[in-house]
Design a protein around this motif. Structure first.
Motif, mmCIF file in Angstrom:
data_model
loop_
_atom_site.group_PDB
_atom_site.id
_atom_site.type_symbol
_atom_site.label_atom_id
_atom_site.label_comp_id
_atom_site.label_asym_id
_atom_site.label_seq_id
_atom_site.Cartn_x
_atom_site.Cartn_y
_atom_site.Cartn_z
ATOM 1 N N ALA A 7 -10.157 10.343 -6.931
ATOM 2 C CA ALA A 7 -9.617 10.611 -8.309
ATOM 3 C C ALA A 7 -10.088 12.120 -9.004
ATOM 4 O O ALA A 7 -9.426 12.712 -9.470
ATOM 5 C CB ALA A 7 -10.049 9.476 -9.168
ATOM 6 N N VAL A 8 -11.508 12.091 -8.953
ATOM 7 C CA VAL A 8 -11.862 13.307 -9.574
ATOM 8 C C VAL A 8 -11.532 14.672 -8.722
ATOM 9 O O VAL A 8 -11.132 15.599 -9.358
ATOM 10 C CB VAL A 8 -13.653 13.301 -9.554
ATOM 11 C CG1 VAL A 8 -14.035 14.594 -10.041
ATOM 12 C CG2 VAL A 8 -13.975 12.228 -10.503
ATOM 13 N N ARG A 32 -7.269 8.051 -17.618
ATOM 14 C CA ARG A 32 -5.916 7.336 -17.309
ATOM 15 C C ARG A 32 -6.229 5.914 -16.248
ATOM 16 O O ARG A 32 -5.551 4.966 -16.556
ATOM 17 C CB ARG A 32 -5.205 8.241 -16.231
ATOM 18 C CG ARG A 32 -3.934 7.710 -15.742
ATOM 19 C CD ARG A 32 -3.256 8.734 -14.768
ATOM 20 N NE ARG A 32 -1.659 8.133 -14.509
ATOM 21 C CZ ARG A 32 -1.057 8.542 -13.450
ATOM 22 N NH1 ARG A 32 -1.490 9.803 -12.781
ATOM 23 N NH2 ARG A 32 0.101 7.971 -13.102
ATOM 24 N N LEU A 33 -7.230 6.042 -15.556
ATOM 25 C CA LEU A 33 -7.998 4.856 -14.985
ATOM 26 C C LEU A 33 -9.024 4.449 -15.315
ATOM 27 O O LEU A 33 -9.909 5.530 -15.268
ATOM 28 C CB LEU A 33 -7.640 5.245 -13.327
ATOM 29 C CG LEU A 33 -6.410 5.799 -12.771
ATOM 30 C CD1 LEU A 33 -6.633 5.863 -11.302
ATOM 31 C CD2 LEU A 33 -5.269 4.710 -12.923
ATOM 32 N N VAL A 65 -2.889 2.125 -7.050
ATOM 33 C CA VAL A 65 -3.292 1.941 -8.259
ATOM 34 C C VAL A 65 -2.537 2.902 -9.168
ATOM 35 O O VAL A 65 -2.136 2.494 -10.463
ATOM 36 C CB VAL A 65 -4.768 2.158 -8.352
ATOM 37 C CG1 VAL A 65 -5.212 2.359 -10.042
ATOM 38 C CG2 VAL A 65 -5.687 1.386 -7.763
ATOM 39 N N LEU A 66 -2.237 4.122 -9.163
ATOM 40 C CA LEU A 66 -1.489 5.113 -9.617
ATOM 41 C C LEU A 66 -0.096 4.416 -10.135
ATOM 42 O O LEU A 66 0.366 4.625 -11.133
ATOM 43 C CB LEU A 66 -1.569 6.378 -9.182
ATOM 44 C CG LEU A 66 -2.850 7.095 -9.142
ATOM 45 C CD1 LEU A 66 -2.706 8.324 -7.930
ATOM 46 C CD2 LEU A 66 -3.317 7.672 -10.724
ATOM 47 N N ARG A 67 0.498 3.898 -8.854
ATOM 48 C CA ARG A 67 1.863 3.195 -9.244
ATOM 49 C C ARG A 67 1.986 2.123 -10.010
ATOM 50 O O ARG A 67 2.882 1.971 -10.912
ATOM 51 C CB ARG A 67 2.411 2.811 -7.832
ATOM 52 C CG ARG A 67 2.771 3.878 -6.802
ATOM 53 C CD ARG A 67 3.893 3.244 -5.556
ATOM 54 N NE ARG A 67 3.174 2.305 -4.837
ATOM 55 C CZ ARG A 67 2.330 2.708 -4.053
ATOM 56 N NH1 ARG A 67 2.091 3.605 -3.639
ATOM 57 N NH2 ARG A 67 1.884 1.640 -3.271
ATOM 58 N N LEU A 71 5.251 0.619 -11.627
ATOM 59 C CA LEU A 71 6.156 0.633 -10.418
ATOM 60 C C LEU A 71 5.497 -0.382 -9.342
ATOM 61 O O LEU A 71 6.266 -0.537 -8.482
ATOM 62 C CB LEU A 71 5.984 2.162 -9.453
ATOM 63 C CG LEU A 71 6.287 3.362 -10.676
ATOM 64 C CD1 LEU A 71 6.191 4.590 -9.786
ATOM 65 C CD2 LEU A 71 7.812 3.152 -11.103
ATOM 66 N N GLU A 72 4.349 -1.158 -9.695
ATOM 67 C CA GLU A 72 3.913 -1.997 -9.003
ATOM 68 C C GLU A 72 4.045 -3.333 -9.846
ATOM 69 O O GLU A 72 3.452 -3.416 -11.057
ATOM 70 C CB GLU A 72 2.717 -1.837 -8.327
ATOM 71 C CG GLU A 72 2.619 -0.871 -7.391
ATOM 72 C CD GLU A 72 3.132 -1.041 -6.081
ATOM 73 O OE1 GLU A 72 3.374 -2.436 -5.744
ATOM 74 O OE2 GLU A 72 3.384 -0.237 -5.232
#
Length: 286
Positions: A55-56, A114-115, A212-214, A219-220
């Protein structure tokens, strides 16, 4: 008139209220919380370090909170990723609660995150009952633990939005029965996605981050079957209470019903039977 009060249900009801508030706060900030649950030694911390590092490197604003009964070892490891990390010491408590998480985030969580990954206490029983205000709940199991974990811990796996297999590079060496494991997962949570990973080789790490991003983008949307069943039970229970209330409108003053409504949505409704014996209140969090 005497009324029996289920202390465990009262504790869970308070937790759900805190979870609703925390989820709303995180949503307002544009932050998606990811609750990671597994037994001790599953490789959860190693996989999370790999996720944070990806992610970073990809410019994705991510942070992590990790919980343990003692030591800050995991926070030290996760900080190597370059992501902001905080440790919660539960002082013997076998799970995290929404109030504990919210208190740790207050005044610390960086703007624009974001996460938010939350590494729960290593345990497949107690944590399953506690909504942390998460958007995505992930149940993990390593190939070294055997293939029967989903059916032995149906609440943990049955309430997950995603199941992750860890240490997949060791599957052949430990004679992991993949078909039996996947069959058990589908038995307790039909349709739930499964991702196989290895923190050592990097297998599945990118796929997991993408999932995770979806989820963060909406979207999930897998809704665990146990959550749907629990939601149906709650509605039926409320209907019975409403009918009873119509006949008994003189309820004693001061009596409180804790119906434990689902936190936020049906996919955050928790089955608590498996953890009923673990109703102790948090102590000594830091």
């Amino acid at each position: 008139m005497c009324r029996t009060v289920d202390l465990h249900q009262a504790v869970l009801a308070k937790n759900d209220t805190n979870a609703v508030e925390l989820r709303r706060t995180l949503d307002d900030r544009g932050t998606t919380a990811v609750n990671l649950m597994s037994s001790p030694g599953s490789g959860k911390t190693a996989l999370l370090e790999a996720l944070l590092t990806r992610a970073v490197a990809g410019g994705i604003p991510a942070a992590a909170v990790t919980a343990d009964l003692a030591t800050e070892n995991d926070a030290t490891r996760l900080a190597r990723s370059g992501a902001p990390v905080r440790q919660i010491l539960t002082d013997g408590l076998c799970h995290l609660e929404a109030g504990m998480l919210g208190a740790k985030l207050e005044g610390w969580l960086p703007e624009g995150t974001r996460l938010l990954f939350v590494e729960n206490v290593g345990n497949l029983v107690c944590p399953a009952s506690y909504d942390l205000g998460e958007t995505l709940r992930i149940a993990m199991a390593s190939v070294t633990e055997g293939e029967d974990k989903p059916v032995k811990y149906p609440a943990a796996f049955g309430l997950a939005h995603l199941v992750v297999v860890t240490k997949s590079d060791l599957a052949e060496a430990v004679e992991f029965d993949r078909d039996a494991f996947l069959g058990g997962v589908q038995q307790v949570n039909p349709g739930v996605p499964v991702i196989e990973t290895s923190a050592r080789t990097g297998e599945g790490v990118d796929a997991l981050l993408a999932h995770v991003l979806r989820a963060a983008d909406g979207l999930e949307s897998h809704v665990p079957v146990l959550a749907r069943q629990h939601e149906k039970h709650l509605h039926h229970h409320h209907d019975d209470e409403d009918a009873s209330a119509a006949d008994h409108s003189h309820a004693p003053s001061g009596a409180t019903e804790h119906s434990h409504a689902p936190a936020g949505a049906a996919d955050h409704s928790h089955a608590h039977a498996e953890a009923a014996q673990h109703s102790h209140a948090p102590a000594g969090t830091s």
